[in-house]
Design a protein around this motif. Structure first.
Motif, mmCIF file in Angstrom:
data_model
loop_
_atom_site.group_PDB
_atom_site.id
_atom_site.type_symbol
_atom_site.label_atom_id
_atom_site.label_comp_id
_atom_site.label_asym_id
_atom_site.label_seq_id
_atom_site.Cartn_x
_atom_site.Cartn_y
_atom_site.Cartn_z
ATOM 1 N N GLY A 32 0.807 -1.215 0.000
ATOM 2 C CA GLY A 32 0.000 0.000 0.000
ATOM 3 C C GLY A 32 0.835 1.257 0.000
ATOM 4 O O GLY A 32 0.300 2.364 0.078
ATOM 5 N N GLY A 33 2.162 1.105 -0.097
ATOM 6 C CA GLY A 33 3.067 2.239 -0.151
ATOM 7 C C GLY A 33 3.484 2.574 -1.568
ATOM 8 O O GLY A 33 3.258 1.800 -2.500
ATOM 9 N N VAL A 34 4.137 3.717 -1.734
ATOM 10 C CA VAL A 34 4.478 4.187 -3.073
ATOM 11 C C VAL A 34 5.570 3.342 -3.713
ATOM 12 O O VAL A 34 5.554 3.115 -4.937
ATOM 13 C CB VAL A 34 4.878 5.689 -3.035
ATOM 14 C CG1 VAL A 34 6.193 5.889 -2.304
ATOM 15 C CG2 VAL A 34 4.933 6.267 -4.442
ATOM 16 N N ASP A 35 6.529 2.845 -2.937
ATOM 17 C CA ASP A 35 7.621 2.066 -3.521
ATOM 18 C C ASP A 35 7.102 0.774 -4.154
ATOM 19 O O ASP A 35 7.403 0.464 -5.312
ATOM 20 C CB ASP A 35 8.676 1.746 -2.464
ATOM 21 C CG ASP A 35 9.431 2.981 -1.982
ATOM 22 O OD1 ASP A 35 9.627 3.906 -2.789
ATOM 23 O OD2 ASP A 35 9.809 3.023 -0.808
ATOM 24 N N SER A 36 6.324 0.011 -3.402
ATOM 25 C CA SER A 36 5.792 -1.236 -3.957
ATOM 26 C C SER A 36 4.777 -0.955 -5.052
ATOM 27 O O SER A 36 4.637 -1.738 -6.003
ATOM 28 C CB SER A 36 5.178 -2.108 -2.862
ATOM 29 O OG SER A 36 4.009 -1.532 -2.319
ATOM 30 N N GLY A 37 4.073 0.183 -4.947
ATOM 31 C CA GLY A 37 3.136 0.546 -5.996
ATOM 32 C C GLY A 37 3.838 0.814 -7.317
ATOM 33 O O GLY A 37 3.410 0.343 -8.384
ATOM 34 N N VAL A 38 4.933 1.558 -7.263
ATOM 35 C CA VAL A 38 5.694 1.861 -8.478
ATOM 36 C C VAL A 38 6.347 0.608 -9.041
ATOM 37 O O VAL A 38 6.241 0.316 -10.247
ATOM 38 C CB VAL A 38 6.759 2.944 -8.187
ATOM 39 C CG1 VAL A 38 7.796 3.010 -9.312
ATOM 40 C CG2 VAL A 38 6.099 4.295 -8.005
ATOM 41 N N VAL A 39 7.013 -0.166 -8.197
ATOM 42 C CA VAL A 39 7.733 -1.341 -8.688
ATOM 43 C C VAL A 39 6.773 -2.369 -9.279
ATOM 44 O O VAL A 39 7.053 -2.960 -10.329
ATOM 45 C CB VAL A 39 8.581 -1.968 -7.567
ATOM 46 C CG1 VAL A 39 9.191 -3.285 -8.030
ATOM 47 C CG2 VAL A 39 9.689 -1.011 -7.146
ATOM 48 N N SER A 40 5.651 -2.597 -8.628
ATOM 49 C CA SER A 40 4.704 -3.584 -9.158
ATOM 50 C C SER A 40 4.155 -3.139 -10.514
ATOM 51 O O SER A 40 3.936 -3.966 -11.411
ATOM 52 C CB SER A 40 3.562 -3.819 -8.167
ATOM 53 O OG SER A 40 2.914 -2.622 -7.831
ATOM 54 N N THR A 41 3.957 -1.844 -10.683
ATOM 55 C CA THR A 41 3.481 -1.339 -11.966
ATOM 56 C C THR A 41 4.542 -1.517 -13.046
ATOM 57 O O THR A 41 4.236 -1.934 -14.172
ATOM 58 C CB THR A 41 3.088 0.141 -11.851
ATOM 59 O OG1 THR A 41 2.124 0.295 -10.812
ATOM 60 C CG2 THR A 41 2.501 0.651 -13.159
ATOM 61 N N ALA A 178 3.729 9.750 -12.921
ATOM 62 C CA ALA A 178 3.807 9.463 -14.353
ATOM 63 C C ALA A 178 3.128 8.142 -14.703
ATOM 64 O O ALA A 178 2.563 7.994 -15.796
ATOM 65 C CB ALA A 178 5.266 9.436 -14.797
ATOM 66 N N LEU A 179 3.169 7.195 -13.785
ATOM 67 C CA LEU A 179 2.552 5.884 -14.008
ATOM 68 C C LEU A 179 1.061 5.885 -13.690
ATOM 69 O O LEU A 179 0.396 4.863 -13.832
ATOM 70 C CB LEU A 179 3.257 4.830 -13.154
ATOM 71 C CG LEU A 179 4.704 4.506 -13.539
ATOM 72 C CD1 LEU A 179 5.376 3.680 -12.452
ATOM 73 C CD2 LEU A 179 4.754 3.778 -14.883
#
Length: 264
Positions: A32-41, A178-179
């Motif tokens: 639910g954090g930004v790091d895992s959100g970006v990497v998973s995307t 951006a994502l």
């Protein structure tokens, strides 16, 4: 930052690495954090198999909601994405009950126990990764991994690849925008999710990520005497944590044996 070029570069890097490793894709823990959100995307954008694992351990409701909302968004956007929720609370509490009698002091503030949550998640990621022919993808950024060592050794630090470890946290937020990540993740306050009581990263560290980034970019070229006021305070925080984290940041030391001792 040339955001689109960075995105394309990481996606291609992830895809090439997986193909050369002869695996099907990646497994990643979604918090639910930004790091895992970006990497998973970014992993989803490779077109390879992606398994998202949400692994709550007495997790806060807002963290669970953000993770579930992000998972639903990625599954809607990318057909190569699958997800599971693995509730690790019973496993953690069984461990907690087993070792509690052997611990002195204030149990609720036991950092070793907090880090155990991260290590249980690492075990779970590798279990499902091996079952499905997937590599474990890390979510650490540059400040956490190489600045202050703000991660759990052999927990969230136990990964096969680390695609955003050369990006500062503020740069990760730029990628999130951006994502087109969901707003709740773009606006999420960073937290490691290892404690029953809410503790943000800033609460634990004593400094914000932009403050830490400023020091990290200058670290090694300036000393504490070059700073005043708040910058000096943050420098001392960064220096203390960086020195304490060298056993995480550097490779595992190996005791070399002189060749002449091997003879005879």
């Amino acid at each position: 930052m040339q955001t689109q070029k960075v995105i394309d570069h990481i996606v291609n890097w992830l895809k090439d690495y997986a193909i050369k490793a002869n695996v099907k894709g990646y497994v990643i823990g979604v918090s639910g954090g930004v790091d895992s959100g970006v990497v998973s995307t970014l992993c989803a954008m490779t077109g390879l198999d992606l398994l998202l694992l949400e692994m709550p351990i007495r997790q806060k409701e807002d963290q669970v909601n953000r993770a579930q909302e992000h998972i639903a968004d990625l599954k809607r956007r990318f057909p190569n994405v699958q997800a599971k929720t693995i509730n690790l609370t019973p496993v953690f509490e069984s461990f907690e009950d087993t070792v509690e009698d052997h611990v002195e002091g204030r149990w609720s503030n036991n950092l070793a126990l907090a880090n155990t949550r991260s290590r249980f998640r690492m075990l779970t990621l590798y279990y499902f990764g091996q079952l499905n022919g997937l590599l474990v993808c890390g979510t650490g950024n540059k400040v956490e991994d190489f600045g202050i060592g703000f991660y759990t050794k052999y927990g969230d630090g136990g990964v096969d690849v680390s695609p955003i470890a050369d990006l500062y946290k503020t740069e990760v937020y730029k990628l999130a925008k951006a994502l087109n990540l969901i707003e709740s993740i773009q606006n999420a306050i960073p937290t490691d999710g290892l404690w029953d009581a809410e503790r943000t990263d800033e609460d634990q560290i004593g400094a914000t990520y932009p403050e830490l980034e400023k020091i990290q970019k200058e670290y090694g070229t300036k000393t504490v005497d070059d700073y005043q006021g708040r910058d000096k305070e943050v420098f001392l925080i960064f220096e203390r944590m960086n020195k304490a984290a060298q056993h995480k940041i550097n490779p595992i030391p190996v005791c070399d044996i002189p060749e002449e001792w091997r003879e005879g």
